[in-house]
Design a protein around this motif. Structure first.
Motif, PDB file in Angstrom:
ATOM      1  N   ARG A  31       0.821  -1.224   0.000  1.00  0.00           N
ATOM      2  CA  ARG A  31       0.000   0.000   0.000  1.00  0.00           C
ATOM      3  C   ARG A  31       0.849   1.265   0.000  1.00  0.00           C
ATOM      4  NH1 ARG A  31      -4.541   1.635   4.624  1.00  0.00           N
ATOM      5  NH2 ARG A  31      -5.146   3.642   3.682  1.00  0.00           N
ATOM      6  N   TYR A  32       1.906   1.281   0.821  1.00  0.00           N
ATOM      7  CA  TYR A  32       2.682   2.509   1.003  1.00  0.00           C
ATOM      8  C   TYR A  32       4.020   2.503   0.268  1.00  0.00           C
ATOM      9  CZ  TYR A  32      -0.685   3.449   4.705  1.00  0.00           C
ATOM     10  OH  TYR A  32      -1.846   3.667   5.407  1.00  0.00           O
ATOM     11  N   GLY A  33       4.424   1.336  -0.252  1.00  0.00           N
ATOM     12  CA  GLY A  33       5.690   1.241  -0.952  1.00  0.00           C
ATOM     13  C   GLY A  33       6.831   0.840  -0.044  1.00  0.00           C
ATOM     14  N   MET A  34       7.886   0.312  -0.634  1.00  0.00           N
ATOM     15  CA  MET A  34       9.076  -0.112   0.099  1.00  0.00           C
ATOM     16  C   MET A  34       9.991   1.084   0.300  1.00  0.00           C
ATOM     17  SD  MET A  34      10.753  -2.781   1.414  1.00  0.00           S
ATOM     18  CE  MET A  34      10.194  -4.289   0.564  1.00  0.00           C
ATOM     19  N   PRO A  35      10.218   1.536   1.528  1.00  0.00           N
ATOM     20  CA  PRO A  35      11.096   2.693   1.731  1.00  0.00           C
ATOM     21  C   PRO A  35      12.535   2.363   1.339  1.00  0.00           C
ATOM     22  CG  PRO A  35      10.530   1.664   3.825  1.00  0.00           C
ATOM     23  CD  PRO A  35       9.681   1.008   2.791  1.00  0.00           C
ATOM     24  N   ALA A  36      13.167   3.316   0.668  1.00  0.00           N
ATOM     25  CA  ALA A  36      14.553   3.113   0.223  1.00  0.00           C
ATOM     26  C   ALA A  36      15.558   3.706   1.206  1.00  0.00           C
ATOM     27  CB  ALA A  36      14.752   3.735  -1.157  1.00  0.00           C
ATOM     28  N   THR A  37      15.132   4.680   2.010  1.00  0.00           N
ATOM     29  CA  THR A  37      16.003   5.310   3.000  1.00  0.00           C
ATOM     30  C   THR A  37      15.240   5.457   4.307  1.00  0.00           C
ATOM     31  OG1 THR A  37      15.333   7.588   2.510  1.00  0.00           O
ATOM     32  CG2 THR A  37      17.111   6.643   1.163  1.00  0.00           C
ATOM     33  N   PRO A  38      15.938   5.512   5.437  1.00  0.00           N
ATOM     34  CA  PRO A  38      15.261   5.689   6.719  1.00  0.00           C
ATOM     35  C   PRO A  38      14.427   6.964   6.784  1.00  0.00           C
ATOM     36  CG  PRO A  38      17.490   4.928   7.082  1.00  0.00           C
ATOM     37  CD  PRO A  38      17.382   5.244   5.621  1.00  0.00           C
ATOM     38  N   GLN A  39      14.870   8.033   6.116  1.00  0.00           N
ATOM     39  CA  GLN A  39      14.145   9.292   6.195  1.00  0.00           C
ATOM     40  C   GLN A  39      12.751   9.188   5.589  1.00  0.00           C
ATOM     41  OE1 GLN A  39      14.953  11.913   7.946  1.00  0.00           O
ATOM     42  NE2 GLN A  39      16.851  10.905   8.595  1.00  0.00           N
ATOM     43  N   GLN A  40      12.548   8.239   4.694  1.00  0.00           N
ATOM     44  CA  GLN A  40      11.207   8.063   4.120  1.00  0.00           C
ATOM     45  C   GLN A  40      10.206   7.546   5.149  1.00  0.00           C
ATOM     46  OE1 GLN A  40      11.560   5.626   0.606  1.00  0.00           O
ATOM     47  NE2 GLN A  40      12.755   7.147  -0.520  1.00  0.00           N
ATOM     48  N   LEU A  41      10.712   6.990   6.261  1.00  0.00           N
ATOM     49  CA  LEU A  41       9.815   6.532   7.325  1.00  0.00           C
ATOM     50  C   LEU A  41       9.162   7.702   8.059  1.00  0.00           C
ATOM     51  CD1 LEU A  41      12.052   3.740   8.913  1.00  0.00           C
ATOM     52  CD2 LEU A  41       9.939   3.377   7.619  1.00  0.00           C
ATOM     53  N   ALA A  42       9.719   8.905   7.903  1.00  0.00           N
ATOM     54  CA  ALA A  42       9.227  10.056   8.659  1.00  0.00           C
ATOM     55  C   ALA A  42       7.744  10.314   8.416  1.00  0.00           C
ATOM     56  CB  ALA A  42      10.051  11.298   8.306  1.00  0.00           C
ATOM     57  N   GLU A  43       7.290  10.110   7.188  1.00  0.00           N
ATOM     58  CA  GLU A  43       5.894  10.398   6.857  1.00  0.00           C
ATOM     59  C   GLU A  43       5.050   9.141   6.728  1.00  0.00           C
ATOM     60  OE1 GLU A  43       4.906  13.427   6.966  1.00  0.00           O
ATOM     61  OE2 GLU A  43       6.948  14.179   7.240  1.00  0.00           O
ATOM     62  N   LEU A  44       5.669   7.977   6.756  1.00  0.00           N
ATOM     63  CA  LEU A  44       4.915   6.739   6.646  1.00  0.00           C
ATOM     64  C   LEU A  44       4.275   6.389   7.993  1.00  0.00           C
ATOM     65  CD1 LEU A  44       7.402   4.590   4.523  1.00  0.00           C
ATOM     66  CD2 LEU A  44       5.258   5.617   3.759  1.00  0.00           C
ATOM     67  N   PRO A  45       3.201   5.606   7.992  1.00  0.00           N
ATOM     68  CA  PRO A  45       2.604   5.193   9.268  1.00  0.00           C
ATOM     69  C   PRO A  45       3.562   4.278  10.034  1.00  0.00           C
ATOM     70  CG  PRO A  45       1.564   4.039   7.438  1.00  0.00           C
ATOM     71  CD  PRO A  45       2.440   5.082   6.829  1.00  0.00           C
ATOM     72  N   THR A  46       3.853   4.635  11.273  1.00  0.00           N
ATOM     73  CA  THR A  46       4.795   3.866  12.090  1.00  0.00           C
ATOM     74  C   THR A  46       4.143   3.507  13.419  1.00  0.00           C
ATOM     75  OG1 THR A  46       5.774   5.988  12.758  1.00  0.00           O
ATOM     76  CG2 THR A  46       6.935   4.711  11.085  1.00  0.00           C
ATOM     77  N   LEU A  47       4.583   2.400  13.974  1.00  0.00           N
ATOM     78  CA  LEU A  47       4.058   1.880  15.234  1.00  0.00           C
ATOM     79  C   LEU A  47       5.162   1.981  16.275  1.00  0.00           C
ATOM     80  CD1 LEU A  47       2.473  -1.297  13.630  1.00  0.00           C
ATOM     81  CD2 LEU A  47       1.382   0.921  14.030  1.00  0.00           C
ATOM     82  N   VAL A  48       4.915   2.733  17.321  1.00  0.00           N
ATOM     83  CA  VAL A  48       5.982   3.141  18.225  1.00  0.00           C
ATOM     84  C   VAL A  48       5.706   2.647  19.640  1.00  0.00           C
ATOM     85  CG1 VAL A  48       7.124   5.120  19.275  1.00  0.00           C
ATOM     86  CG2 VAL A  48       6.564   5.160  16.846  1.00  0.00           C
ATOM     87  N   LEU A  49       6.707   2.012  20.230  1.00  0.00           N
ATOM     88  CA  LEU A  49       6.649   1.614  21.634  1.00  0.00           C
ATOM     89  C   LEU A  49       7.053   2.804  22.492  1.00  0.00           C
ATOM     90  CD1 LEU A  49       6.315  -0.776  23.658  1.00  0.00           C
ATOM     91  CD2 LEU A  49       8.791  -1.091  23.490  1.00  0.00           C
ATOM     92  N   THR A  50       6.245   3.123  23.474  1.00  0.00           N
ATOM     93  CA  THR A  50       6.518   4.279  24.325  1.00  0.00           C
ATOM     94  C   THR A  50       6.624   3.847  25.777  1.00  0.00           C
ATOM     95  OG1 THR A  50       5.656   6.406  25.094  1.00  0.00           O
ATOM     96  CG2 THR A  50       4.040   4.777  24.406  1.00  0.00           C
ATOM     97  N   THR A  51       7.650   4.330  26.464  1.00  0.00           N
ATOM     98  CA  THR A  51       7.795   4.106  27.898  1.00  0.00           C
ATOM     99  C   THR A  51       8.206   5.425  28.538  1.00  0.00           C
ATOM    100  OG1 THR A  51      10.168   3.621  28.045  1.00  0.00           O
ATOM    101  CG2 THR A  51       8.716   1.815  27.340  1.00  0.00           C
ATOM    102  N   ALA A  52       8.269   5.428  29.863  1.00  0.00           N
ATOM    103  CA  ALA A  52       8.656   6.646  30.569  1.00  0.00           C
ATOM    104  C   ALA A  52      10.115   7.002  30.331  1.00  0.00           C
ATOM    105  CB  ALA A  52       8.403   6.478  32.069  1.00  0.00           C
ATOM    106  N   GLN A  53      10.929   6.011  29.895  1.00  0.00           N
ATOM    107  CA  GLN A  53      12.366   6.247  29.754  1.00  0.00           C
ATOM    108  C   GLN A  53      12.803   6.557  28.330  1.00  0.00           C
ATOM    109  OE1 GLN A  53      11.225   3.213  31.104  1.00  0.00           O
ATOM    110  NE2 GLN A  53      11.315   3.876  33.228  1.00  0.00           N
ATOM    111  N   TRP A  54      11.977   6.294  27.310  1.00  0.00           N
ATOM    112  CA  TRP A  54      12.433   6.344  25.926  1.00  0.00           C
ATOM    113  C   TRP A  54      11.773   7.466  25.150  1.00  0.00           C
ATOM    114  CZ3 TRP A  54      11.171   0.494  25.212  1.00  0.00           C
ATOM    115  CH2 TRP A  54      12.093  -0.261  25.952  1.00  0.00           C
ATOM    116  N   THR A  55      12.549   8.059  24.206  1.00  0.00           N
ATOM    117  CA  THR A  55      11.982   8.974  23.231  1.00  0.00           C
ATOM    118  C   THR A  55      11.147   8.173  22.249  1.00  0.00           C
ATOM    119  OG1 THR A  55      13.915  10.402  23.432  1.00  0.00           O
ATOM    120  CG2 THR A  55      12.525  10.692  21.470  1.00  0.00           C
ATOM    121  N   VAL A  56       9.914   8.600  22.036  1.00  0.00           N
ATOM    122  CA  VAL A  56       8.998   7.747  21.278  1.00  0.00           C
ATOM    123  C   VAL A  56       8.990   8.042  19.782  1.00  0.00           C
ATOM    124  CG1 VAL A  56       7.515   7.484  23.278  1.00  0.00           C
ATOM    125  CG2 VAL A  56       7.017   9.297  21.632  1.00  0.00           C
TER     126      VAL A  56
END
Length: 306
Positions: free
Chosen positions: A168-193
């Motif tokens: 649906r969204y295409g295969m990202p070729a560089t990490p920076q392309q993840l910036a606008e793609l839908p991402t699933l993020v683990l969040t805790t009190a200690q980590w930048t999410v």
């Protein structure tokens, strides 16, 4: 000592006294005699609550070890040296705990039916000493140098998604392309999410150093298993440990992307306090888990050719 340990756990002299068959007055007097003999204050007392002082926390740790050792000695004398019983308190990541560790503990208890578990599943960090944890299973090296780390699995993190999500969204070729793609993020009190770190790949495979991509289109959870299930459902790209998703990748339920960028090593270790008495049940469980995860290492090889 038993009264002190019970009072620390229950937060009440009266409750601890009832457990030991003592009156509230006798319980309070007993604790006062203990403090006088040690020449330290073990509890901070208010009208509403009871909490341990810093010295009390230290004494509770060693006092519990003494009582555990006495119980082990009693059982060994009464029922033989081969007896393995008692409670093991364990802390583990949520995804690994539910999908792998539960089966491991079931298998261990089938071999040692008198062993019980107190299992806490969390993707945050915990203080093993203060929270009375015998064993903690964690990714990466421990920050606390007083912890002993025994290796379980030579793990790495990957970026993964369901095939339908990539279609649906295409295969990202560089990490920076993840910036606008839908991402699933683990969040805790200690980590930048909202940032994922990666290694920049220069020409001819030259390491360009560590960089990060700031994510803006995120769906977040504090539970690692939820992140994995969302990835399987095609909700976005997730950053997960190979141990958690390797089976899904090998089965085709997930695919990895940007492997040359996201290849950081995060070994899985089993941790315990180096100064804490290791009961036979704890030592046997550590050895058993090392054997189980050694077998998993052979079952989850990194797919070098895809």
């Amino acid at each position: 000592m038993r009264l002190f340990v019970d009072a620390a756990a229950l937060g009440s002299f009266s409750a601890a006294g009832r457990k030991q068959g003592l009156s509230p007055a006798a319980s309070s007097a007993c604790i006062q005699r203990l403090e006088a003999s040690l020449k330290v204050k073990l509890f901070e007392r208010t009208t509403r609550n009871l909490r341990l002082t810093e010295e009390g926390e230290v004494y509770r740790l060693y006092g519990q070890q003494v009582l555990d050792l006495m119980n082990e000695a009693d059982h060994a004398l009464q029922q033989g040296k081969g007896l393995v019983q008692g409670t093991v308190t364990i802390s583990a990541p949520s995804d690994l705990g539910r999908n792998l560790l539960l089966d491991d503990l079931h298998q261990f208890r089938s071999m040692h039916p008198d062993v019980r578990f107190v299992l806490t599943l969390t993707d945050g960090t915990q203080n093993l000493v203060q929270e009375g944890i015998d064993l903690a299973i964690r990714y990466g090296q421990p920050a606390d140098s007083s912890m002993v780390a025994r290796p379980l699995f030579a793990n790495r993190r990957v970026i993964c998604a369901a095939p339908a999500c990539v279609e649906r969204y295409g295969m990202p070729a560089t990490p920076q392309q993840l910036a606008e793609l839908p991402t699933l993020v683990l969040t805790t009190a200690q980590w930048t999410v909202n940032e994922w770190r990666y290694r920049e790949c220069g020409e001819d495979g030259v390491d360009g150093g560590t960089k990060s991509v700031r994510l803006s289109n995120t769906q977040q959870s504090n539970d690692g298993e939820v992140i994995r299930k969302w990835a399987l459902q095609g909700y976005g790209f997730a950053r997960k440990s190979w141990l958690d998703v390797g089976g899904d990748v090998l089965a085709g339920r997930l695919v990895t992307v940007l492997d040359d960028f996201f290849a950081d090593s995060v070994p899985l270790n089993i941790l315990y306090h180096q100064n804490r008495f290791q009961a036979p049940r704890v030592r046997l469980l550590v050895e058993f888990l090392q054997q189980r995860f050694e077998k998993r290492a052979a079952e989850l090889p990194w797919p070098t050719a895809r």
